[in-house]
Design an enzyme around this catalytic site. Structure first.
Site, PDB file in Angstrom:
ATOM      1  CB  CYS A 232       7.758  13.801 -11.997  1.00 18.10           C
ATOM      2  SG  CYS A 232       7.947  14.960 -13.188  1.00 18.10           S
ATOM      3  CB  ALA A 233       5.926  14.022  -5.999  1.00 15.48           C
ATOM      4  N   GLY A 236       6.308   9.610  -3.945  1.00 17.30           N
ATOM      5  CA  GLY A 236       6.940  10.432  -2.976  1.00 17.30           C
ATOM      6  C   GLY A 236       8.064  10.055  -2.738  1.00 17.30           C
ATOM      7  N   GLY A 237       8.977   8.951  -2.824  1.00 15.02           N
ATOM      8  CA  GLY A 237      10.001   8.722  -2.278  1.00 15.02           C
ATOM      9  C   GLY A 237      11.015   9.724  -1.994  1.00 15.02           C
ATOM     10  CE  LYS A 238      14.490  10.011  -7.165  1.00 13.49           C
ATOM     11  NZ  LYS A 238      13.632   8.974  -7.541  1.00 13.49           N
ATOM     12  CG  ASP A 256       2.649  12.430 -10.294  1.00 19.21           C
ATOM     13  OD1 ASP A 256       3.767  12.174 -10.368  1.00 19.21           O
ATOM     14  OD2 ASP A 256       1.984  11.939 -11.029  1.00 19.21           O
ATOM     15  CB  CYS A 354      15.326   5.451 -13.023  1.00 23.42           C
ATOM     16  SG  CYS A 354      13.588   5.229 -13.471  1.00 23.42           S
TER      17      CYS A 354
END
Length: 405
Positions: A232-233, A236-238, A256, A354
């Site tokens: 679930c990019a 793309g932070g992670k 995604d 989150c």
């Protein structure tokens, strides 16, 4: 503080778009800040912070102002007058602010602040749900913490620099930062500023990423040379963090259901010098099936209520509805069931959100592990990050391992 007419009018216009037109606060503020090129950093800060502040405390301020939605412009001015009065700002002699009952505002604030759902400014149903899931004492502390303004946290891109070198580079641009204990790549800004215009950002030396979010990639226990999916990019932070942790070695498949987000990720990856990221649009189930039993690591940063990030997205509590929560929990479980099949025997999976609600977190993991798809997995560990304890966003992450036989 002296109020300037053009700045206050910008705030009123922004509140109208957020409250009455359903626009997202971050997008509205972004537009407002482009309104007048003559505005300096203080002007821009006033517009942004005042808008977010009033969005955050909408229910409390509206109750004090004795106005109801939908808010016409007169109502919005009354709400603004409440904000200004409670901030101790002397109101100018403008017709929109004439007759503001300053003394009554302060008295009403003291009276309404005795009730948590008004004091912390949340809908009735959300206050009841938080208390039910976390308990009265914890929810009271967590809700208060989620109403505080978030710090700006940077994540050093270790593909290009070190945290210490980045701190020196930013200091040359008069941006002061501090280290965060227990967060190896994080720097916190000592004063809020627009870091996106710096050469350091343009050259890919850092990303803006909350400290809690920075925990997730490391929780996946990746190593250089692995084959990894960020399922679930989003933008793309992670994925970018995973690339740094893997030293650009191996393969990261960033996936995604929204193709436009993956296009943003490609641009970010180029700026970051992250060469081991491949994007795949999940346009049908075949995309997942092709990867069954083939990946060393799978990250599921699942869609969720977002209650853990209310500090930076305060308008989310007004947009969120009970029906959405019901549906998103079904989606979370379905994603877990489907995407876990990509993990090869001996591989590991992280389920993260989150959110601070156990029904989106621990209970989802428990349901999965007792299901047919989850019987091949064992629970390794989890971490519940609450804003009132960490000082950062609320997050949850669980590490699961697939059995080898």
């Amino acid at each position: 503080m002296r109020l300037h007419r053009n700045l206050v009018f910008a705030v009123i216009d922004g509140l109208n778009l957020i409250f009455n037109e359903g626009e997202y606060a971050d997008k509205v503020v972004e537009k407002l800040l482009k309104r007048d090129k003559r505005w300096g950093s203080r002007d821009r800060a006033f517009v942004a912070e005042t808008t977010y502040d009033i969005v955050r405390w909408k229910r409390l301020y509206a109750e004090i102002a004795e106005v109801r939605e939908p808010f016409d412009r007169e109502n919005l001015w009354r709400i603004f007058a409440v904000w200004a009065t409670l901030k101790g700002i002397n109101l100018p002699d403008w017709k929109q602010l004439a007759g503001t009952p300053t003394r009554r505002i302060k008295g009403k604030f003291d009276e309404l602040s005795k009730t948590r759902k008004l004091k912390e400014s949340v809908p009735d149903w959300l206050d009841a749900l938080g208390e039910k899931e976390l308990g009265n004492a914890v929810w009271t502390k967590e809700l208060h913490a989620l109403n505080q303004q978030a710090d700006v946290i940077l994540r050093t891109n270790t593909l290009k620099t070190t945290k210490k070198d980045l701190q020196h580079i930013l200091a040359e641009s008069e941006i002061k930062t501090s280290f965060l204990k227990a967060y190896p790549d994080a720097l916190v800004l000592e004063e809020r500023t627009n870091v996106f215009t710096t050469d350091a950002f343009q050259n890919g030396l850092f990303e803006v990423q909350d400290a809690s979010s920075q925990k997730v990639a490391a929780f996946l226990e990746v190593a250089p040379g692995m084959r990894v999916a960020d399922t679930c990019a989003g933008a793309g932070g992670k994925s970018l963090h995973l690339a740094a942790l893997m030293q650009n070695k191996g393969q990261i498949i960033a996936m995604d259901i929204y193709e436009n987000k993956l296009k943003v990720l490609k641009r970010r990856a180029k700026r970051n010098g992250a060469h081991n990221i491949e994007t795949r649009w999940i346009e049908n189930t075949k995309v997942i099936k092709k990867l069954h039993n083939s990946l060393d690591r799978v990250l599921i940063d699942a869609p969720c209520s977002g209650l853990g990030v209310l500090r930076r997205n305060p308008d989310a509590k007004w947009k969120l509805q009970p029906e959405f929560l019901t549906e998103i929990k079904k989606t979370q479980q379905q994603i877990l069931q489907d995407y876990a099949k990509m993990v090869k025997p001996g591989g590991k999976l992280v389920y993260a959100t989150c959110s601070v609600l156990p029904s989106e977190n621990q209970e989802q993991v428990k349901t999965f592990l007792t299901s047919e798809s989850g019987k091949d997995f064992t629970f390794v560990k989890d971490e519940k990050v609450l804003a009132h304890k960490s000082g950062f966003d609320g997050f949850y992450m669980a590490l699961l391992e697939r059995k080898t036989n």
